[in-house]
Design an enzyme around this catalytic site. Structure first.
Site, PDB file in Angstrom:
ATOM      1  N   GLU A   1       0.793  -1.233   0.000  1.00 22.84           N
ATOM      2  CA  GLU A   1       0.000   0.000   0.000  1.00 22.84           C
ATOM      3  C   GLU A   1       0.827   1.287   0.000  1.00 22.84           C
ATOM      4  O   GLU A   1       0.550   2.215   0.765  1.00 22.84           O
ATOM      5  CB  GLU A   1      -0.973  -0.012   1.193  1.00 22.84           C
ATOM      6  CG  GLU A   1      -1.862  -1.248   1.197  1.00 22.84           C
ATOM      7  CD  GLU A   1      -2.722  -1.407   2.454  1.00 22.84           C
ATOM      8  OE1 GLU A   1      -2.715  -0.497   3.298  1.00 22.84           O
ATOM      9  OE2 GLU A   1      -3.388  -2.436   2.568  1.00 22.84           O
TER      10      GLU A   1
ATOM     11  N   GLU B   1      -6.013 -10.850  -1.349  1.00 24.32           N
ATOM     12  CA  GLU B   1      -6.820 -10.650  -0.129  1.00 24.32           C
ATOM     13  C   GLU B   1      -8.307 -10.534  -0.461  1.00 24.32           C
ATOM     14  O   GLU B   1      -9.031  -9.714   0.131  1.00 24.32           O
ATOM     15  CB  GLU B   1      -6.388  -9.361   0.587  1.00 24.32           C
ATOM     16  CG  GLU B   1      -4.909  -9.253   0.861  1.00 24.32           C
ATOM     17  CD  GLU B   1      -4.531  -8.048   1.717  1.00 24.32           C
ATOM     18  OE1 GLU B   1      -5.418  -7.352   2.246  1.00 24.32           O
ATOM     19  OE2 GLU B   1      -3.311  -7.812   1.851  1.00 24.32           O
TER      20      GLU B   1
HETATM   21  O1  G3I Z   1      -2.587  -6.641  18.813  1.00 25.90           O
HETATM   22  C1  G3I Z   1      -3.808  -6.746  19.520  1.00 25.90           C
HETATM   23  C2  G3I Z   1      -3.823  -8.016  20.277  1.00 25.90           C
HETATM   24  O2  G3I Z   1      -2.786  -7.987  21.228  1.00 25.90           O
HETATM   25  C3  G3I Z   1      -5.194  -8.199  20.924  1.00 25.90           C
HETATM   26  O3  G3I Z   1      -5.250  -9.483  21.476  1.00 25.90           O
HETATM   27  C4  G3I Z   1      -6.334  -8.077  19.870  1.00 25.90           C
HETATM   28  C5  G3I Z   1      -7.694  -8.116  20.517  1.00 25.90           C
HETATM   29  O4  G3I Z   1      -8.687  -7.743  19.554  1.00 25.90           O
HETATM   30  O5  G3I Z   1      -6.199  -6.848  19.214  1.00 25.90           O
HETATM   31  C6  G3I Z   1      -4.952  -6.879  18.559  1.00 25.90           C
HETATM   32  O6  G3I Z   1      -4.711  -6.239  17.399  1.00 25.90           O
HETATM   33  C7  G3I Z   1      -5.615  -6.364  16.324  1.00 25.90           C
HETATM   34  C8  G3I Z   1      -4.976  -7.188  15.194  1.00 25.90           C
HETATM   35  O7  G3I Z   1      -5.754  -7.105  14.013  1.00 25.90           O
HETATM   36  C9  G3I Z   1      -4.759  -8.635  15.584  1.00 25.90           C
HETATM   37  O8  G3I Z   1      -5.969  -9.295  15.788  1.00 25.90           O
HETATM   38  C10 G3I Z   1      -5.896  -4.944  15.858  1.00 25.90           C
HETATM   39  O9  G3I Z   1      -6.632  -4.282  16.848  1.00 25.90           O
HETATM   40  C11 G3I Z   1      -6.648  -4.948  14.556  1.00 25.90           C
HETATM   41  O10 G3I Z   1      -6.744  -3.620  14.077  1.00 25.90           O
HETATM   42  C12 G3I Z   1      -5.887  -5.774  13.536  1.00 25.90           C
HETATM   43  O11 G3I Z   1      -6.610  -5.701  12.338  1.00 25.90           O
HETATM   44  C13 G3I Z   1      -5.977  -6.244  11.184  1.00 25.90           C
HETATM   45  C14 G3I Z   1      -5.591  -5.100  10.231  1.00 25.90           C
HETATM   46  O12 G3I Z   1      -5.145  -5.628   8.998  1.00 25.90           O
HETATM   47  C15 G3I Z   1      -4.446  -4.260  10.817  1.00 25.90           C
HETATM   48  O13 G3I Z   1      -3.282  -5.030  10.936  1.00 25.90           O
HETATM   49  C16 G3I Z   1      -6.987  -7.184  10.521  1.00 25.90           C
HETATM   50  O14 G3I Z   1      -7.172  -8.320  11.360  1.00 25.90           O
HETATM   51  C17 G3I Z   1      -6.470  -7.629   9.165  1.00 25.90           C
HETATM   52  O15 G3I Z   1      -7.470  -8.357   8.497  1.00 25.90           O
HETATM   53  C18 G3I Z   1      -6.114  -6.407   8.326  1.00 25.90           C
HETATM   54  O16 G3I Z   1      -5.573  -6.879   7.117  1.00 25.90           O
HETATM   55  C19 G3I Z   1      -5.255  -5.885   6.139  1.00 25.90           C
HETATM   56  C20 G3I Z   1      -3.999  -6.382   5.408  1.00 25.90           C
HETATM   57  O17 G3I Z   1      -2.976  -6.616   6.330  1.00 25.90           O
HETATM   58  C21 G3I Z   1      -3.575  -5.364   4.336  1.00 25.90           C
HETATM   59  N1  G3I Z   1      -4.651  -5.074   3.446  1.00 25.90           N
HETATM   60  C22 G3I Z   1      -5.917  -4.648   4.048  1.00 25.90           C
HETATM   61  C23 G3I Z   1      -6.370  -5.683   5.085  1.00 25.90           C
HETATM   62  C24 G3I Z   1      -7.684  -5.293   5.700  1.00 25.90           C
HETATM   63  O18 G3I Z   1      -7.567  -4.079   6.392  1.00 25.90           O
END
Ligand code: G3I
Length: 404
Positions: free
Chosen positions: A195, A311
């Site tokens: 991105e 994705e």
């Molecule tokens: O890190 C904490 C963790 O310690 C805690 O246990 C958990 C409880 O809910 O929250 C954790 O972090 C979350 C993480 O996912 C792991 O589950 C974040 O809040 C959450 O924002 C994060 O979301 C991910 C997001 O990327 C940001 O990394 C989504 O699952 C994931 O599907 C999404 O994937 C992205 C791709 O990497 C790039 N392209 C877009 C796609 C969708 O946004």
């Protein structure tokens, strides 16, 4: 991630009325939505004699290819099908894991290899969950993808206070070397840079105003690919991005900037091998133009790059409450999109961002206003194939390329 668009008036009325009915229905009936009936019976089967090659899967001449699973159907057309999943899901839900192994030939960790997961502090790496997933993939004969080495999002808290113009190159290089070497030889493909294009930021070349751009300038992209290539010469190195699918002014501008970036990288002989189309689509979006997408893919392919759908999912947030209507529209979107992308011989893989509606980022990030569970993926919450599954299957079946 999804931009708003103007819906025709009739559609607005229709969607508005349906949503209202949905909200009322939801209030009256709080029970779990039933799964729709499976339109075609699913048969059991496995791919035997499948040999993964650098850019696809080759089936041995005597292979008994089952007609059932997505991975088997994909493999007969030289494609890899798989999905993203998380450590916490695969390590705790045996039924899901079984279905994952039935359908998928490749696994990508949804979050476990990102900076926010791997870098608890500026001088430590934690590969616990990533290693668990890599072992899971190896033990079960799955290919394994790496996601992602350089991204503006999901950076650890310490990043902001610690990384600056003086040390950014050292941090970037050290991170990529350490992570890529750790998994070297086990990775099918790495999303090296994720991105990096975002024209609304109004930076030169449509680049995103990420910390990496701010500290290192555009060269951080070339540097990232070079360091990754040295650390694992076998892995396919990918530039991955979203919102390059629809015929809108914004997405057209983004496609242009992405193509120009790829051209600059190729001109510098940057070791880049493929583009990842994230394909986070929206079921309410009607501005899909097969010809524009086809041309974009041809332009990529003519640079000698492969194409991966990395994705894919189809958000149903703006659709009516009735899950049958939603499932039909979501399936249609899968079919329309994949029929174009799979027509391009440079396409080597399709991954969905999750496999079952039970586990999708969209539940949290694109929840429906009527609170009905979202249905963006091939399997429903009970792990049964939906119409979307059949659309993906038939898109694979219809691909004219075979590996025999
Ligand atoms: O890190 C904490 C963790 O310690 C805690 O246990 C958990 C409880 O809910 O929250 C954790 O972090 C979350 C993480 O996912 C792991 O589950 C974040 O809040 C959450 O924002 C994060 O979301 C991910 C997001 O990327 C940001 O990394 C989504 O699952 C994931 O599907 C999404 O994937 C992205 C791709 O990497 C790039 N392209 C877009 C796609 C969708 O946004």
């Amino acid at each position: 991630m999804f931009e708003k668009r103007a819906l025709p008036r009739r559609e607005v009325l229709y969607l508005g009325l349906s949503s209202l009915i949905g909200v009322i229905a939801n209030l009256v009936n709080k029970t779990h939505e039933p799964s729709p009936p499976d339109p075609l019976p699913r048969q059991e089967g496995r791919i035997r004699g499948a040999i993964a090659t650098r850019f696809g899967i080759r089936i041995a001449a005597n292979a008994k290819v089952a007609e059932s699973s997505l991975k088997a159907r994909a493999a007969t057309k030289g494609l890899i099908y798989g999905a993203a999943s998380q450590y916490k899901t695969l390590s705790s839900n045996a039924a899901f894991t079984r279905r994952f192994l039935e359908e998928c030939a490749i696994l990508v960790p949804e979050n476990e290899l990102k900076w926010g997961a791997v870098r608890p502090s500026s001088d430590r790496f934690d590969f616990t969950q990533g290693d668990w997933l890599a072992r899971f993939a190896r033990k079960n004969g799955l290919l394994f993808r790496g996601h992602t080495l350089v991204w503006h999002a999901y950076l650890p808290d310490w990043f902001r206070e610690t990384v600056n113009r003086q040390n950014a190159e050292q941090f970037l290089t050290n991170h990529i070397e350490t992570v890529v070497k750790h998994y070297a030889g086990q990775i099918h493909s790495w999303d090296v840079v994720n991105e990096a294009i975002y024209p609304p930021d109004r930076q030169p070349n449509g680049l995103r105003k990420s910390p990496w751009l701010k500290f290192l300038g555009e060269d951080y992209i070339d540097l990232a690919f070079r360091v990754a290539a040295q650390a694992d010469p076998q892995a396919i190195l990918v530039y991955n991005d979203y919102d390059i699918d629809y015929d809108t002014r914004e997405q057209e501008a983004k496609r242009k900037s992405v193509l120009k970036l790829l051209e600059r990288l190729k001109a510098k002989k940057t070791p880049i091998h493929a583009i990842g189309l994230q394909a986070h689509l929206s079921a309410a979006e009607t501005r899909f133009n097969p010809n524009k997408l086809r041309k974009f893919l041809e332009d990529i392919s003519s640079m000698g790059l492969k194409i991966m759908v990395t994705e894919m999912d189809v958000a149903d947030r703006e659709l009516p409450y009735d899950y049958k209507i939603r499932d039909r529209r979501v399936a249609q979107v899968y079919e329309d999109y994949l029929s174009v992308v799979l027509d391009e011989p440079a396409t080597i893989a399709v991954l969905t961002w999750g496999l079952s509606d039970r586990y999708t980022w969209l539940s949290k990030h694109r929840a429906r206003p009527d609170k009905a569970p979202v249905r963006p993926l091939p399997l429903d919450r009970d792990l049964q194939p939906k119409l979307a599954w059949h659309s993906i299957a038939s898109a694979f079946d219809s691909r004219s390329l075979t590996v025999f």
